[in-house]
Design a protein around this motif. Structure first.
Motif, PDB file in Angstrom:
ATOM      1  N   LEU A 178     -16.057 -11.697  21.997  1.00  0.00           N
ATOM      2  CA  LEU A 178     -17.017 -10.679  21.589  1.00  0.00           C
ATOM      3  C   LEU A 178     -17.185 -10.662  20.069  1.00  0.00           C
ATOM      4  CD1 LEU A 178     -16.059  -7.720  23.975  1.00  0.00           C
ATOM      5  CD2 LEU A 178     -18.087  -9.176  24.098  1.00  0.00           C
ATOM      6  N   GLN A 179     -16.069 -10.799  19.346  1.00  0.00           N
ATOM      7  CA  GLN A 179     -16.135 -10.827  17.886  1.00  0.00           C
ATOM      8  C   GLN A 179     -16.910 -12.039  17.387  1.00  0.00           C
ATOM      9  OE1 GLN A 179     -11.988 -10.665  16.844  1.00  0.00           O
ATOM     10  NE2 GLN A 179     -11.926  -8.421  16.767  1.00  0.00           N
ATOM     11  N   LEU A 180     -16.695 -13.189  18.027  1.00  0.00           N
ATOM     12  CA  LEU A 180     -17.411 -14.404  17.625  1.00  0.00           C
ATOM     13  C   LEU A 180     -18.913 -14.264  17.882  1.00  0.00           C
ATOM     14  CD1 LEU A 180     -14.997 -17.216  18.898  1.00  0.00           C
ATOM     15  CD2 LEU A 180     -15.292 -16.396  16.562  1.00  0.00           C
ATOM     16  N   CYS A 181     -19.268 -13.723  19.043  1.00  0.00           N
ATOM     17  CA  CYS A 181     -20.686 -13.531  19.359  1.00  0.00           C
ATOM     18  C   CYS A 181     -21.334 -12.563  18.377  1.00  0.00           C
ATOM     19  CB  CYS A 181     -20.838 -13.010  20.791  1.00  0.00           C
ATOM     20  SG  CYS A 181     -20.375 -14.196  22.078  1.00  0.00           S
ATOM     21  N   LEU A 182     -20.629 -11.483  18.063  1.00  0.00           N
ATOM     22  CA  LEU A 182     -21.173 -10.504  17.123  1.00  0.00           C
ATOM     23  C   LEU A 182     -21.333 -11.115  15.731  1.00  0.00           C
ATOM     24  CD1 LEU A 182     -22.049  -7.611  16.554  1.00  0.00           C
ATOM     25  CD2 LEU A 182     -19.655  -7.032  16.121  1.00  0.00           C
ATOM     26  N   ALA A 183     -20.342 -11.903  15.307  1.00  0.00           N
ATOM     27  CA  ALA A 183     -20.414 -12.535  13.984  1.00  0.00           C
ATOM     28  C   ALA A 183     -21.587 -13.505  13.908  1.00  0.00           C
ATOM     29  CB  ALA A 183     -19.102 -13.267  13.680  1.00  0.00           C
ATOM     30  N   LEU A 184     -21.780 -14.320  14.948  1.00  0.00           N
ATOM     31  CA  LEU A 184     -22.894 -15.268  14.959  1.00  0.00           C
ATOM     32  C   LEU A 184     -24.235 -14.547  14.977  1.00  0.00           C
ATOM     33  CD1 LEU A 184     -21.540 -17.952  17.474  1.00  0.00           C
ATOM     34  CD2 LEU A 184     -21.534 -18.032  14.982  1.00  0.00           C
ATOM     35  N   LEU A 185     -24.310 -13.429  15.713  1.00  0.00           N
ATOM     36  CA  LEU A 185     -25.550 -12.665  15.777  1.00  0.00           C
ATOM     37  C   LEU A 185     -25.897 -12.062  14.414  1.00  0.00           C
ATOM     38  CD1 LEU A 185     -27.876 -11.442  17.395  1.00  0.00           C
ATOM     39  CD2 LEU A 185     -26.356  -9.538  18.002  1.00  0.00           C
ATOM     40  N   VAL A 186     -24.883 -11.491  13.751  1.00  0.00           N
ATOM     41  CA  VAL A 186     -25.112 -10.878  12.443  1.00  0.00           C
ATOM     42  C   VAL A 186     -25.563 -11.923  11.421  1.00  0.00           C
ATOM     43  CG1 VAL A 186     -23.995  -9.711  10.503  1.00  0.00           C
ATOM     44  CG2 VAL A 186     -23.557  -8.935  12.827  1.00  0.00           C
ATOM     45  N   ILE A 187     -24.891 -13.079  11.408  1.00  0.00           N
ATOM     46  CA  ILE A 187     -25.258 -14.144  10.473  1.00  0.00           C
ATOM     47  C   ILE A 187     -26.678 -14.636  10.740  1.00  0.00           C
ATOM     48  CG2 ILE A 187     -24.767 -16.522   9.820  1.00  0.00           C
ATOM     49  CD1 ILE A 187     -22.936 -14.559   8.512  1.00  0.00           C
ATOM     50  N   SER A 188     -27.029 -14.778  12.008  1.00  0.00           N
ATOM     51  CA  SER A 188     -28.379 -15.234  12.347  1.00  0.00           C
ATOM     52  C   SER A 188     -29.433 -14.227  11.894  1.00  0.00           C
ATOM     53  CB  SER A 188     -28.492 -15.461  13.861  1.00  0.00           C
ATOM     54  OG  SER A 188     -27.566 -16.447  14.291  1.00  0.00           O
ATOM     55  N   LEU A 189     -29.147 -12.936  12.052  1.00  0.00           N
ATOM     56  CA  LEU A 189     -30.082 -11.906  11.597  1.00  0.00           C
ATOM     57  C   LEU A 189     -30.230 -11.932  10.079  1.00  0.00           C
ATOM     58  CD1 LEU A 189     -29.050  -8.920  13.899  1.00  0.00           C
ATOM     59  CD2 LEU A 189     -31.190 -10.190  13.982  1.00  0.00           C
ATOM     60  N   LEU A 190     -29.119 -12.110   9.380  1.00  0.00           N
ATOM     61  CA  LEU A 190     -29.176 -12.167   7.917  1.00  0.00           C
ATOM     62  C   LEU A 190     -30.001 -13.360   7.447  1.00  0.00           C
ATOM     63  CD1 LEU A 190     -25.484 -11.229   6.969  1.00  0.00           C
ATOM     64  CD2 LEU A 190     -27.527  -9.812   6.728  1.00  0.00           C
ATOM     65  N   ILE A 191     -29.806 -14.507   8.108  1.00  0.00           N
ATOM     66  CA  ILE A 191     -30.574 -15.702   7.731  1.00  0.00           C
ATOM     67  C   ILE A 191     -32.065 -15.475   7.961  1.00  0.00           C
ATOM     68  CG2 ILE A 191     -30.990 -18.122   8.286  1.00  0.00           C
ATOM     69  CD1 ILE A 191     -28.057 -18.386   8.988  1.00  0.00           C
ATOM     70  N   ALA A 192     -32.390 -14.792   9.085  1.00  0.00           N
ATOM     71  CA  ALA A 192     -33.797 -14.570   9.419  1.00  0.00           C
ATOM     72  C   ALA A 192     -34.502 -13.708   8.378  1.00  0.00           C
ATOM     73  CB  ALA A 192     -33.905 -13.911  10.796  1.00  0.00           C
ATOM     74  N   PHE A 193     -33.764 -12.800   7.752  1.00  0.00           N
ATOM     75  CA  PHE A 193     -34.374 -11.887   6.786  1.00  0.00           C
ATOM     76  C   PHE A 193     -34.192 -12.344   5.339  1.00  0.00           C
ATOM     77  CE2 PHE A 193     -33.790  -9.079  10.474  1.00  0.00           C
ATOM     78  CZ  PHE A 193     -35.091  -8.586  10.592  1.00  0.00           C
TER      79      PHE A 193
END
Length: 327
Positions: A20-35
């Motif tokens: 769960l922590q890995l999925c959350l970390a990847l999601l947050v990083i992907s959102l940051l890259i998108a913005f």
């Protein structure tokens, strides 16, 4: 409930929490890259926005997978991960796993050395000043530790560069090899001077909490009934340190060091940037600035695993050794 059943539940819970922590970390990083206000295509051509345009730019975007949504990028990375790969860095034109392997060696040497030096020196200093907390030297060291703990690590690094690299010219300013020379072409012995200033900077950022915590723990143990009883019966200070203080103060210091793996890595990122040190931290910053999603996701995954291992080990030591038991 049997002991084996309870241990199995703990292991399953830990693995689930990690995923769960890995999925959350990847999601947050992907959102940051998108913005991020970064054009990955321009960064692909070293900032030249006119290097490619029109249909060629559209083809390159499709070829690099930059037209994918955030969810599609995460799914693509997950598929590559399940196949034993971490993807391909389109900015560096290398496999992500190869880049991480090359850069992580230097980072782990730096972080491991700094962590070990900080633990040995921090615990030793904390033990000494904890034995005589009312001494002037103890109060001075405590204040210095508080001061060092409040100073940003990048400022310490810049100060050390100014003194030892610019003014005294004793040590190199940064990097891991002379200008124009590849680090791979020189021996590890020749690289040692380049490790000294980053090592000192990172150690200073880690040592203060260990000194302060060890001092308080030593004072607490020294005032316990067990130590008072030992003193009444003529046990020497050295024996008290050996049989009482080391047993009850060393493990908490190790736990603090392990639980601080996130601070260790974040400090390493800042220091590697300041000293232009070609490690994993500097690569992470460069991947973020260039919008290199595969490389950024791969490094984030490794960092999350690194922090999880440290926290899990600290938790295991705390439970198994019963740090809150009697002295």
């Amino acid at each position: 409930m049997s002991l084996n059943s309870q241990q199995s539940r703990i292991v399953c819970f830990s693995i689930t929490r990690l995923l769960l922590q890995l999925c959350l970390a990847l999601l947050v990083i992907s959102l940051l890259i998108a913005f991020l206000p970064i054009d990955p295509i321009a960064q692909y051509f070293n900032g030249n926005v006119l290097a490619v345009f029109g249909e060629q730019k559209a083809q390159l975007i499709e070829q690099l997978g930059l037209d994918q949504s955030i969810l599609e990028q995460i799914i693509t990375f997950s598929h590559a991960l399940l196949s034993g790969e971490l993807g391909y860095s389109y900015h560096r034109q290398e496999e992500v796993s190869q880049i991480i392997w090359q850069r992580s060696r230097y980072s782990f040497i730096l972080m491991g050395s700094a962590s070990l030096v900080a633990l040995i020196l921090g615990y030793g200093i904390g033990l000494v000043i904890g034995l005589k907390p009312k001494a002037i030297s103890s109060k001075i060291i405590t204040q210095l530790a508080l001061m060092v703990n409040s100073i940003p690590s990048f400022w310490i690094g810049l100060l050390l560069i100014t003194i030892f690299a610019v003014k005294l010219i004793w040590l190199p300013v940064g990097g891991l090899a002379p200008i124009g020379v590849s680090p791979e072409s020189i021996s590890f012995y020749d690289k040692i001077p380049y490790f000294i200033l980053p090592l000192i900077t990172l150690t200073l950022g880690l040592i203060a909490p260990i000194i302060l915590h060890t001092k308080e723990k030593v004072i607490e143990v020294a005032q316990s009934q067990h130590v008072k009883y030992a003193r009444i019966h003529g046990l020497s200070t050295l024996s008290i340190v050996r049989f009482h203080l080391l047993r009850n103060t060393l493990i908490p210091a190790i736990v603090i060091q392990l639980a601080g793996f996130s601070e260790l890595f974040s400090g390493s990122v800042i220091i590697e940037t300041v000293f232009n040190f070609p490690g994993l931290g500097q690569t992470l910053v460069q991947a973020g600035l260039s919008g290199d999603t595969p490389l950024l996701l791969g490094i984030t995954l490794c960092c999350a695993l690194f922090v999880f291992i440290g926290n899990a080990t600290a938790s295991l030591l705390s439970k198994r050794l019963s740090l809150s038991t009697s002295f």
